[in-house]
Scaffold this motif. Structure first.
Motif, PDB file in Angstrom:
ATOM      1  N   GLU A 198       1.000   6.066  -0.229  1.00 54.92           N
ATOM      2  CA  GLU A 198      -0.207   6.882  -0.399  1.00 54.92           C
ATOM      3  C   GLU A 198      -0.110   7.370  -1.567  1.00 54.92           C
ATOM      4  OE1 GLU A 198      -1.876   9.605   3.213  1.00 54.92           O
ATOM      5  OE2 GLU A 198      -0.672   8.955   3.020  1.00 54.92           O
ATOM      6  N   GLY A 206      -4.892  10.062   2.388  1.00 59.96           N
ATOM      7  CA  GLY A 206      -5.418   9.595   2.123  1.00 59.96           C
ATOM      8  C   GLY A 206      -5.964   8.675   0.682  1.00 59.96           C
ATOM      9  N   VAL A 232       1.035  -1.591   0.011  1.00 61.71           N
ATOM     10  CA  VAL A 232      -0.181  -0.325  -0.235  1.00 61.71           C
ATOM     11  C   VAL A 232       1.038   1.313   0.337  1.00 61.71           C
ATOM     12  CG1 VAL A 232      -1.917   1.917   1.364  1.00 61.71           C
ATOM     13  CG2 VAL A 232      -2.099  -1.488   1.652  1.00 61.71           C
ATOM     14  N   TYR A 283      -5.049   5.805  -2.077  1.00 59.34           N
ATOM     15  CA  TYR A 283      -4.046   5.346  -1.572  1.00 59.34           C
ATOM     16  C   TYR A 283      -3.949   4.158  -3.195  1.00 59.34           C
ATOM     17  CZ  TYR A 283      -3.160   5.824   3.266  1.00 59.34           C
ATOM     18  OH  TYR A 283      -2.841   5.989   4.482  1.00 59.34           O
ATOM     19  N   PHE A 340      -5.996  -4.351   4.844  1.00 57.02           N
ATOM     20  CA  PHE A 340      -5.880  -2.435   4.339  1.00 57.02           C
ATOM     21  C   PHE A 340      -5.661  -1.715   5.739  1.00 57.02           C
ATOM     22  CE2 PHE A 340      -8.971   1.114   3.252  1.00 57.02           C
ATOM     23  CZ  PHE A 340      -8.440   1.615   2.500  1.00 57.02           C
ATOM     24  N   LYS A 341      -6.783  -2.222   7.010  1.00 61.05           N
ATOM     25  CA  LYS A 341      -6.762  -0.879   8.295  1.00 61.05           C
ATOM     26  C   LYS A 341      -5.741  -0.652   8.403  1.00 61.05           C
ATOM     27  CE  LYS A 341      -9.373  -0.723  12.683  1.00 61.05           C
ATOM     28  NZ  LYS A 341      -9.660  -1.442  13.254  1.00 61.05           N
ATOM     29  N   THR A 389      -3.003   0.872   6.261  1.00 63.02           N
ATOM     30  CA  THR A 389      -3.436   2.615   5.753  1.00 63.02           C
ATOM     31  C   THR A 389      -3.636   2.822   7.884  1.00 63.02           C
ATOM     32  OG1 THR A 389      -6.317   1.959   5.507  1.00 63.02           O
ATOM     33  CG2 THR A 389      -4.700   2.310   3.721  1.00 63.02           C
TER      34      THR A 389
END
Length: 182
Positions: A5, A10, A3, A12, A35-36, A39
């Protein structure tokens, strides 16, 4: 999954871990916990959408405002597109800036677009299947848009204007300076 950015806070790019063998390939296209962790966002997707388009079809720039605002996780499962997210958050340091990413069945990249962004894509391949998750339901009364060829945004769609097909509704969107913002 990797992932990264983008230059827009915010927003990605997600690249899955692809497992190839003689049968083909497998990858996890979404995992809420991963994902959590990557990010810091706890998104609850409530709607999946899919569209089929041919070469040069441009869909966008779309967004919903107010209580209808949506975050999206977008990907291509067949073909290739240029996917664009435009920051419409007035308080953001990147207000009015955009990021463009090639998404394709081949590269399997995904783009997470938070609430407060306009979104659009144009098909580069002969055909494309575009799939996306939303964290809020579609709401016609909250729907807004910006004309795709706005001179202030100056988005490079990678195609000649003569090669772009756009819906009558999308042709009637206002320019950036007359759009509704968050």
């Amino acid at each position: 999954m990797t992932v990264t950015e983008t230059e827009l806070s915010g927003c990605y790019i997600l690249e899955p871990s692809v497992h190839n063998d003689e049968r083909g390939h497998f990858f996890e296209s979404y995992n809420k916990e991963k994902f959590k962790k990557a990010t810091g966002l706890d998104i609850n997707f409530v709607q999946d959408n899919q569209s089929f388009s041919t070469h040069g079809v441009l869909r966008g720039l779309h967004y919903q405002v107010g209580e209808g605002a949506q975050a999206k996780l977008v990907r291509v499962c067949a073909g290739a597109v240029i996917d664009v997210a435009v920051d419409l958050r007035r308080e953001s340091a990147t207000f009015g800036k955009y990021v463009a990413v090639e998404l394709s069945a081949e590269n399997k990249k995904q783009l997470f677009i938070p609430r407060g962004f306009a979104h659009g894509f144009v098909v580069l391949s002969n055909e494309a299947e575009f799939v996306y998750k939303c964290d809020n339901f579609y709401s016609k009364k909250h729907e807004c848009g910006i004309i795709y060829n706005d001179p202030t945004l100056n988005i490079d769609w990678k195609l000649s204007p003569d090669d772009i097909t756009i819906s009558p509704k999308d042709k009637d969107f206002p320019d950036f300076n007359n759009a509704v913002f968050f």
